[in-house]
Design an enzyme around this catalytic site. Sequence first.
Site: not given
Ligand code: PA5
Length: 450
Positions: A290, A311, A425
């Site tokens: 990410e 494996h 989303k």
């Molecule tokens: O690292 C990030 O920003 C994302 O993975 C969020 O943690 C994830 O989308 C969850 O978001 P939130 O804590 O707003 O529900």
Amino acid sequence: MIQLKVKIDNARSFVTDNEIKLFESESDLQRQKVYEKTGAGNDFLGWVDLPGQIDDSLIKSIEKDAVRIKTDSQVVVVIGIGGSYLGARAIIDALSNNFYQMQFTGKNNPLVVYAGQNIGEDYTAELLDFLSDKDYSIIVISKSGTTTEPAIAFRLLRKHLEEKYGEEKASRRIYAITDASKGALKTLAEKKSYKTYVIPDDIGGRYSVLTPVGLLPIALAGYSIREFIKGAHNMQEFLKSEKDIFKNPALLYAIARNILYRKGKTTEVMANYTPNMMYFTEWWKQLYGESEGKDQKGIFPAGVNFTTDLHSMGQYIQDGLRNLFETVVRVEKPKRTLEIPPDKDNLDGLNFLAGKRLSYVNKMAETGTILAHVDGEVPNIEIILPEINEYTLGELVYFFEMGCALSGYILGINPFDQPGVEAYKKNMFALLEKPGFEQETIEIKKRIKE
Ligand code: PA5
């Protein structure tokens, strides 16, 4: 001194000292961006000084709540997704007995289960069934307070809990970890008087395991958050003071992986030989995927569990497309001792291993695999921990966080945003006909018909 070590000896055919030295001035620049908060995404650098700044009153409050939860709950449901889930699960799984889910004894030793990290109907329905005859509490974690998956899970679980205990008692079993001032979860928590912890504004989800997001679940699972913070703090201090690129493990890791990337090694496979590190790899995959996968750039982070996956994925790593490098998280000392027994018939031919520990066989498998993969042109980076405990995991977490920030800056991206996550989303909301998405609904329905 720190306990973690990074070794790049087995990446030498692709990463030379001279190539690393070429990064000397660049790495000073990237360090400066992190520590002086002058780079892209600099409003999300709260994690950099965090370990040394965690207030004792916060730790005490978390420890107190952990005791309270443990005494009144057989099960604790941790609701969250992405950075609001993976860190806690990674650390709890790494520290736990591999069969802890089958060994929970209820009060004082609650079972931690997870929800809101998927929208699987069977998963959630089966969880509700499981909870029906258990005393349980909920920790709901969402920084934005509006993420769909945990919000749906929380709605269902809250209803279940309120039906079980009544609204007032249920509210005392719910702990919300969210933004200080905004979001639907914050509003609900205020209305229902839930105990609330704050995720600081300047810390993004995937860098939040040292905030209450990770600390509360880890504490109630019975682990020392003080040791975890201590490990992270030691690593924080060490990485800040050590400017030598060969001695600063986060710099060395960040530079080595960027050199490999520039040579076409665009996939990094993290391997462990310790099954309870599986979720640690998942946490790492999110942190790096990410953070770095943007602007049509970035190393793809993949994970394997060895020797299991030798494996299955072993063939590809040895012999498939040569765009891989491997990073092994090596744990030197297991918690337990188990020797292979002699057998008088020796029908399995294993008497040559009689008296040897499983960890010795595992280590030989690891060494043999690294050499085989290096021969197959898969360079190898080793991240070495003496053992798995709260302290070493603290070091490891902070090391990877800093490595990610530096690596992302060297790559030339902002490691602290995630604009790409919005695309699915938007489509999902359009398909679900969410109010406010009317035009998108029309457009997406046309695309589906075509
Ligand atoms: O690292 C990030 O920003 C994302 O993975 C969020 O943690 C994830 O989308 C969850 O978001 P939130 O804590 O707003 O529900």
